[in-house]
Write an enzyme that holds these catalytic residues in place. Structure first.
Site, PDB file in Angstrom:
ATOM      1  N   GLN A 246       0.833  -1.209   0.000  1.00  0.00           N
ATOM      2  CA  GLN A 246       0.000   0.000   0.000  1.00  0.00           C
ATOM      3  C   GLN A 246       0.866   1.257   0.000  1.00  0.00           C
ATOM      4  O   GLN A 246       0.569   2.226  -0.697  1.00  0.00           O
ATOM      5  CB  GLN A 246      -0.909  -0.009   1.240  1.00  0.00           C
ATOM      6  CG  GLN A 246      -2.194   0.756   1.065  1.00  0.00           C
ATOM      7  CD  GLN A 246      -3.026   0.180  -0.057  1.00  0.00           C
ATOM      8  OE1 GLN A 246      -3.012  -1.018  -0.301  1.00  0.00           O
ATOM      9  NE2 GLN A 246      -3.732   1.018  -0.771  1.00  0.00           N
ATOM     10  N   HIS A 249       2.313   3.024  -3.289  1.00  0.00           N
ATOM     11  CA  HIS A 249       1.438   3.765  -4.206  1.00  0.00           C
ATOM     12  C   HIS A 249       1.774   5.252  -4.244  1.00  0.00           C
ATOM     13  O   HIS A 249       1.812   5.870  -5.305  1.00  0.00           O
ATOM     14  CB  HIS A 249      -0.028   3.630  -3.764  1.00  0.00           C
ATOM     15  CG  HIS A 249      -0.715   2.433  -4.325  1.00  0.00           C
ATOM     16  ND1 HIS A 249      -1.033   2.298  -5.643  1.00  0.00           N
ATOM     17  CD2 HIS A 249      -1.158   1.303  -3.727  1.00  0.00           C
ATOM     18  CE1 HIS A 249      -1.645   1.145  -5.844  1.00  0.00           C
ATOM     19  NE2 HIS A 249      -1.734   0.513  -4.694  1.00  0.00           N
ATOM     20  N   GLU A 314     -10.248   2.052   3.301  1.00  0.00           N
ATOM     21  CA  GLU A 314     -10.459   1.633   1.912  1.00  0.00           C
ATOM     22  C   GLU A 314     -10.277   0.113   1.801  1.00  0.00           C
ATOM     23  O   GLU A 314     -11.113  -0.586   1.227  1.00  0.00           O
ATOM     24  CB  GLU A 314      -9.454   2.355   1.018  1.00  0.00           C
ATOM     25  CG  GLU A 314      -9.507   1.941  -0.438  1.00  0.00           C
ATOM     26  CD  GLU A 314      -8.342   2.519  -1.240  1.00  0.00           C
ATOM     27  OE1 GLU A 314      -8.407   2.463  -2.477  1.00  0.00           O
ATOM     28  OE2 GLU A 314      -7.367   3.015  -0.625  1.00  0.00           O
ATOM     29  N   HIS A 315      -9.173  -0.409   2.326  1.00  0.00           N
ATOM     30  CA  HIS A 315      -8.898  -1.838   2.341  1.00  0.00           C
ATOM     31  C   HIS A 315      -8.807  -2.294   3.799  1.00  0.00           C
ATOM     32  O   HIS A 315      -8.115  -1.656   4.596  1.00  0.00           O
ATOM     33  CB  HIS A 315      -7.569  -2.171   1.658  1.00  0.00           C
ATOM     34  CG  HIS A 315      -7.437  -1.641   0.273  1.00  0.00           C
ATOM     35  ND1 HIS A 315      -6.837  -0.428  -0.003  1.00  0.00           N
ATOM     36  CD2 HIS A 315      -7.826  -2.156  -0.914  1.00  0.00           C
ATOM     37  CE1 HIS A 315      -6.863  -0.221  -1.315  1.00  0.00           C
ATOM     38  NE2 HIS A 315      -7.454  -1.245  -1.892  1.00  0.00           N
ATOM     39  N   ASP A 345      -6.570  -6.065  -6.055  1.00  0.00           N
ATOM     40  CA  ASP A 345      -6.162  -5.011  -6.981  1.00  0.00           C
ATOM     41  C   ASP A 345      -6.199  -5.481  -8.421  1.00  0.00           C
ATOM     42  O   ASP A 345      -6.410  -4.674  -9.330  1.00  0.00           O
ATOM     43  CB  ASP A 345      -4.734  -4.546  -6.648  1.00  0.00           C
ATOM     44  CG  ASP A 345      -4.716  -3.402  -5.654  1.00  0.00           C
ATOM     45  OD1 ASP A 345      -5.799  -2.893  -5.314  1.00  0.00           O
ATOM     46  OD2 ASP A 345      -3.616  -3.024  -5.212  1.00  0.00           O
ATOM     47  N   HIS A 404     -53.678  17.160  -7.285  1.00  0.00           N
ATOM     48  CA  HIS A 404     -53.324  15.764  -7.074  1.00  0.00           C
ATOM     49  C   HIS A 404     -54.559  14.959  -6.656  1.00  0.00           C
ATOM     50  O   HIS A 404     -54.820  13.879  -7.192  1.00  0.00           O
ATOM     51  CB  HIS A 404     -52.257  15.640  -5.983  1.00  0.00           C
ATOM     52  CG  HIS A 404     -50.864  15.922  -6.443  1.00  0.00           C
ATOM     53  ND1 HIS A 404     -50.481  17.133  -6.936  1.00  0.00           N
ATOM     54  CD2 HIS A 404     -49.749  15.124  -6.457  1.00  0.00           C
ATOM     55  CE1 HIS A 404     -49.193  17.098  -7.233  1.00  0.00           C
ATOM     56  NE2 HIS A 404     -48.723  15.876  -6.964  1.00  0.00           N
TER      57      HIS A 404
END
Length: 414
Positions: A246, A249, A314-315, A345, A404
């Site tokens: 991770q 990145h 996120e993960h 991924d 209506h």
């Protein structure tokens, strides 16, 4: 070296840095307006200014896509075929179904499912080519039945162009940044107007998507990537590798390990340092490890889960499925020692375009439903409408909407 802290000191780590979107929004606003007003002309000007673009059109010729596919190695083609098959199978399982139901005699309700007309997949082209993102954004759209699927990338590598060709995508645009988002939001002579734009991007892409949400559908505004691992025991090499996967990145990436074991914490910290010495991406990964990452000592796995739910990662990697019922917020969950985030991924099937920055509190990752509309259907018989009339007319008049009420009553001679 990665720090080891106690859970009582985790506050700063789980209260993420506010994204610098305000500053980025100021930069991209004039770009968005220029593309809205001047279309292709402005788009080309920005492409040449920011990406050294030299073509006359941002549309990549189909012959070039085919040529890129021909240059792919057999191993790469095989990897794409394996991953694409799993992604497609998973997306098909996500598809909502059409259904009809007779709620009461004469009252038939249901839903029909229809794809969006045009979607745009943004594929970044920064430090690394991302053919996996082509698959993750294009394949669910194809499963949904979207007739017009477009891909945009500012400097698409052969792998990106070739993967698009393998998937049968013919509308690939060599453009990026806020100007690409604007082109899809407003449409130009060359670029079709999209119903939804999906995919990750830098802070300027995120700012453009935020400003244009409403003008065009978006998936979410993404920030730096993140992982949170919960463990009581296990192989320190595995955890260190997952943290670094991770961290490599981006220097703003965040990698957290929550454990009840001081021995494991020390072993993982040592292993992180060892693996950094041979990691080609260490220059980036080390900064992310030092600035935004930590090993956190918790009192129990329950406390770890509670922290994870506050962080909404996120993960999320958990040791086994017994913790799943307690997980409330996560973009994607990886269960057990042989479910590394890298599998998700690339090739296991679930989507890797995931909410960051706590957005997992509101939604999960990109899915086939992001490319669909679920449209309600209702059909009433005369008797069914007559039975509902008192409720409809009473509520309509309570809201001051006389027409209506009359639209019901007129059908029965009132």
């Amino acid at each position: 070296m990665i720090r080891i802290i106690e859970s009582k000191n985790i506050g700063r780590l789980i209260s993420r840095k506010a994204a610098r979107l305000t500053e980025a929004e100021g930069v991209v606003r004039p770009i968005l307006e220029a593309v809205r007003k001047r279309g292709d002309k402005a788009l080309l000007e920005y492409a040449r200014q920011f990406d050294r673009f030299e073509r006359k059109s941002v549309l990549v010729p189909e012959a070039e896509l085919s040529a890129a596919a021909e240059r792919l190695t057999p191993d790469f083609r095989g990897a794409v075929e394996t991953a694409a098959a799993n992604i497609r199978t998973y997306a098909k399982r996500q598809m909502p179904h059409e259904w009809y139901f007779e709620a009461r005699s004469g009252l038939r309700v249901g839903q029909i499912v229809r794809p969006l007309d045009t979607v745009a997949a943004y594929v970044p082209a920064g430090r690394y080519p991302l053919p996996s993102t082509v698959m993750m954004t294009v394949i669910p759209a194809q499963v949904a039945g979207v007739p017009n699927v477009c891909v945009a990338s500012p400097k698409p590598a052969t792998e990106v162009l070739g993967t698009a060709a393998m998937l049968g995508v013919s509308q690939v645009f060599e453009m990026g940044g806020a100007q690409a988002i604007a082109a899809f939001a407003f449409g130009t002579r060359t670029v079709p107007r999209a119903d939804r734009i999906v995919g990750p991007g830098n802070i300027y892409v995120a700012a453009a998507k935020k400003l244009l949400a409403g003008e065009v559908g978006i998936d979410f505004v993404a920030g730096p990537t993140e992982i949170l691992i919960i463990a009581a025991e296990g192989d320190p090499r595995h955890f260190a590798a997952d943290l670094l996967a991770q961290a490599e990145h981006d220097v703003d990436a965040s990698a957290l390990l929550l454990t009840v074991s001081k021995r494991l914490a020390a072993a993982v910290a040592k292993e992180v340092e060892k693996q950094l010495t041979t990691l080609p991406t260490a220059a980036v990964a080390r900064k992310a490890i030092v600035r935004n990452s930590a090993i956190v000592l918790v009192r129990s796995l329950d406390e770890a889960v509670e922290i994870s739910n506050r962080f909404a990662p996120e993960h999320l990697n958990i040791p086994d499925a017994t913790l799943l019922p307690k997980i409330r917020h996560a973009g994607s969950v990886f269960v057990g020692p042989f479910s590394p985030e890298a599998a998700g991924d690339y090739a296991s099937g679930p989507n890797h375009v995931l909410p960051t920055g706590g957005a997992a509190r509101q939604r999960g990752g990109l899915s086939v439903t992001d490319y669909l509309k679920v449209i309600s259907v209702q059909q009433l018989s005369a008797s069914a409408l007559q039975r509902l009339a008192p409720a409809v007319t009473t509520l309509a008049r309570a809201e001051g909407l006389e027409a209506h009420a009359r639209s019901v009553e007129v059908r029965f001679g009132h």
